[in-house]
Design a protein around this motif. Structure first.
Motif, mmCIF file in Angstrom:
data_model
loop_
_atom_site.group_PDB
_atom_site.id
_atom_site.type_symbol
_atom_site.label_atom_id
_atom_site.label_comp_id
_atom_site.label_asym_id
_atom_site.label_seq_id
_atom_site.Cartn_x
_atom_site.Cartn_y
_atom_site.Cartn_z
ATOM 1 N N UNK A 1 0.824 -1.204 0.000
ATOM 2 C CA UNK A 1 0.000 0.000 0.000
ATOM 3 C C UNK A 1 0.861 1.259 0.000
ATOM 4 N N UNK A 2 0.465 2.302 -0.737
ATOM 5 C CA UNK A 2 1.077 3.614 -0.557
ATOM 6 C C UNK A 2 0.811 4.107 0.863
ATOM 7 N N UNK A 3 1.599 5.074 1.304
ATOM 8 C CA UNK A 3 1.513 5.522 2.692
ATOM 9 C C UNK A 3 0.404 6.534 2.939
ATOM 10 N N UNK A 4 -0.377 6.897 1.916
ATOM 11 C CA UNK A 4 -1.352 7.992 2.025
ATOM 12 C C UNK A 4 -2.214 7.928 3.283
ATOM 13 N N UNK A 5 -2.814 6.759 3.547
ATOM 14 C CA UNK A 5 -3.807 6.673 4.623
ATOM 15 C C UNK A 5 -3.189 6.922 5.998
ATOM 16 N N UNK A 6 -1.960 6.452 6.227
ATOM 17 C CA UNK A 6 -1.316 6.660 7.524
ATOM 18 C C UNK A 6 -0.693 8.048 7.598
ATOM 19 N N UNK A 7 -0.122 8.490 6.484
ATOM 20 C CA UNK A 7 0.482 9.828 6.423
ATOM 21 C C UNK A 7 -0.571 10.904 6.666
ATOM 22 N N UNK A 8 -1.695 10.817 5.997
ATOM 23 C CA UNK A 8 -2.704 11.872 6.101
ATOM 24 C C UNK A 8 -3.418 11.855 7.449
ATOM 25 N N UNK A 9 -3.529 10.689 8.052
ATOM 26 C CA UNK A 9 -4.193 10.617 9.356
ATOM 27 C C UNK A 9 -3.282 11.089 10.485
ATOM 28 N N UNK A 10 -1.980 10.851 10.382
ATOM 29 C CA UNK A 10 -1.064 11.154 11.482
ATOM 30 C C UNK A 10 -0.300 12.466 11.318
ATOM 31 N N UNK A 11 -0.443 13.128 10.167
ATOM 32 C CA UNK A 11 0.281 14.393 9.980
ATOM 33 C C UNK A 11 -0.182 15.458 10.971
ATOM 34 N N UNK A 12 -1.354 15.259 11.594
ATOM 35 C CA UNK A 12 -1.840 16.216 12.597
ATOM 36 C C UNK A 12 -0.908 16.318 13.794
ATOM 37 N N UNK A 13 -0.002 15.353 13.964
ATOM 38 C CA UNK A 13 0.940 15.415 15.081
ATOM 39 C C UNK A 13 1.879 16.617 14.980
ATOM 40 N N UNK A 14 1.995 17.199 13.782
ATOM 41 C CA UNK A 14 2.844 18.392 13.655
ATOM 42 C C UNK A 14 2.266 19.561 14.457
ATOM 43 N N UNK A 15 0.972 19.548 14.723
ATOM 44 C CA UNK A 15 0.354 20.618 15.501
ATOM 45 C C UNK A 15 0.809 20.594 16.955
ATOM 46 N N UNK A 16 1.482 19.526 17.349
ATOM 47 C CA UNK A 16 1.916 19.361 18.739
ATOM 48 C C UNK A 16 3.438 19.284 18.851
ATOM 49 N N UNK A 17 4.126 19.818 17.841
ATOM 50 C CA UNK A 17 5.577 19.960 17.922
ATOM 51 C C UNK A 17 6.389 18.821 17.369
ATOM 52 N N UNK A 18 5.745 17.846 16.753
ATOM 53 C CA UNK A 18 6.480 16.716 16.190
ATOM 54 C C UNK A 18 6.715 16.913 14.697
ATOM 55 N N UNK A 19 7.857 16.437 14.236
ATOM 56 C CA UNK A 19 8.075 16.284 12.802
ATOM 57 C C UNK A 19 7.591 14.898 12.408
ATOM 58 N N UNK A 20 6.810 14.800 11.352
ATOM 59 C CA UNK A 20 6.242 13.530 10.918
ATOM 60 C C UNK A 20 6.833 13.156 9.564
ATOM 61 N N UNK A 21 7.379 11.962 9.482
ATOM 62 C CA UNK A 21 8.009 11.477 8.248
ATOM 63 C C UNK A 21 7.360 10.161 7.839
ATOM 64 N N UNK A 22 7.004 10.068 6.571
ATOM 65 C CA UNK A 22 6.451 8.838 6.009
ATOM 66 C C UNK A 22 7.147 8.563 4.686
ATOM 67 N N UNK A 23 6.988 7.356 4.177
ATOM 68 C CA UNK A 23 7.547 7.055 2.856
ATOM 69 C C UNK A 23 6.755 5.936 2.204
ATOM 70 N N UNK A 24 6.729 5.992 0.875
ATOM 71 C CA UNK A 24 6.132 4.902 0.099
ATOM 72 C C UNK A 24 7.141 3.765 0.035
#
Length: 296
Positions: A41-64
């Motif tokens: 699977x491409x990472x879209x579903x996990x990337x788009x759901x968890x990118x909200x963590x940036x609002x709390x000071x985290x850098x979020x990295x995903x990859x296909x």
């Protein structure tokens, strides 16, 4: 709580002669590295759901992962092993200079995260295991129980098609559809990132590693069991699972009891994707764990 936003950085990383595409959101030293499910699977579903963590000071990295999304898609069955994917994760981490990370693995990404944690323990600050297992033979027994809830005649029908290799038959596919809506995502309308990932599923790595569907494991992972080794993972671990998850709470409890420092949260109204099914309950749990246990 999910949203589709453009990454702050999109970068290709060479992994053993192949191109793997990475996505980075936000900035800072506290990095959440996402390993999505599948495989294939491409990472879209996990990337788009968890990118909200940036609002709390985290850098979020995903990859296909190799074979998916915007990454290269070689046709070579020898590439589709958990061991090779572990080294892919390490190559990405080093190439992006991420340092020690908060590793989040969901479903197949959780198996990968466990294997990675055992292979590269010094690379982690914390480990979050979402909707995953560490013992595939035990999972197969749980899946038989879930299939059994469809009734003996339906189970017999499914076993007949599996024996004859006629898995595309409409009656078999109808049974799989019911199981998916019970145990993969219980929302009446599946979120756009989920649909997008599923519509671009590369079945070659999926069938090689796992099998033809979510409820039949016949691939090269079928005998994988890391329960005896989980005591070697010393970082704090959070385990999350939906009450109706295909990778069941019993599987989650088995991991918790084998780990030396683990917390477990069950989401009662979710199946395999509580980050979409119960986001208001899910993300406070993740954030609390990362902020409370991730400062080491």
């Amino acid at each position: 709580m999910w949203r589709e936003i453009e990454p702050d950085e999109r970068r290709a990383v060479e992994v053993a002669g192949h191109r793997v595409v990475t996505y980075s959101f936000g900035s800072g030293d506290e990095v959440v590295l996402l390993l999505n499910g599948g495989p294939g699977l491409p990472c879209d579903y996990l990337r788009d759901s968890h990118s909200c963590l940036i609002d709390h000071g985290f850098r979020v990295v995903a990859f296909d992962q190799l074979g998916t999304g915007a990454s290269d898609r070689p046709s070579d069955a020898s590439l589709w092993t958990i061991t090779r994917y572990v080294e892919e994760v390490e190559t990405v981490r080093r190439a992006l200079g991420l340092g020690r990370v908060h590793l989040v693995g969901q479903s197949w990404g959780g198996w990968l995260a466990i294997e990675y944690a055992l292979t590269h323990p010094s690379a982690l600050k914390t480990l979050v295991l979402e909707n995953t297992v560490a013992d595939i033979p035990h999972l197969c027994g749980e899946l038989e129980r879930l299939r059994g809830a469809l009734g003996p005649e339906t189970v017999a029908m499914m076993q007949r098609h599996e024996a004859e290799g006629t898995l595309s038959h409409p009656e078999y596919q109808a049974a799989i559809t019911i199981l998916n809506h019970r145990h993969v995502c219980r929302l009446a309308e599946w979120p756009a990132p989920v649909v997008r990932s599923l519509s671009d599923w590369n079945m070659e790595p999926y069938e090689t590693i796992q099998g033809p569907n979510e409820f039949l494991y016949v691939g090269n992972i079928k005998d994988w069991n890391r329960i005896p080794d989980l005591h070697r993972i010393k970082v704090p671990v959070l385990i999350t699972v939906g009450q109706h998850d295909e990778l069941t709470p019993a599987c989650a409890a088995r991991m918790k009891h084998a780990l030396s420092d683990a917390e477990l949260k069950v989401f009662p109204n979710s199946s395999h994707m509580p980050f979409f099914e119960e986001p208001d309950a899910f993300f406070p749990v993740i954030l609390d764990f990362l902020k409370r246990r991730g400062t080491g």
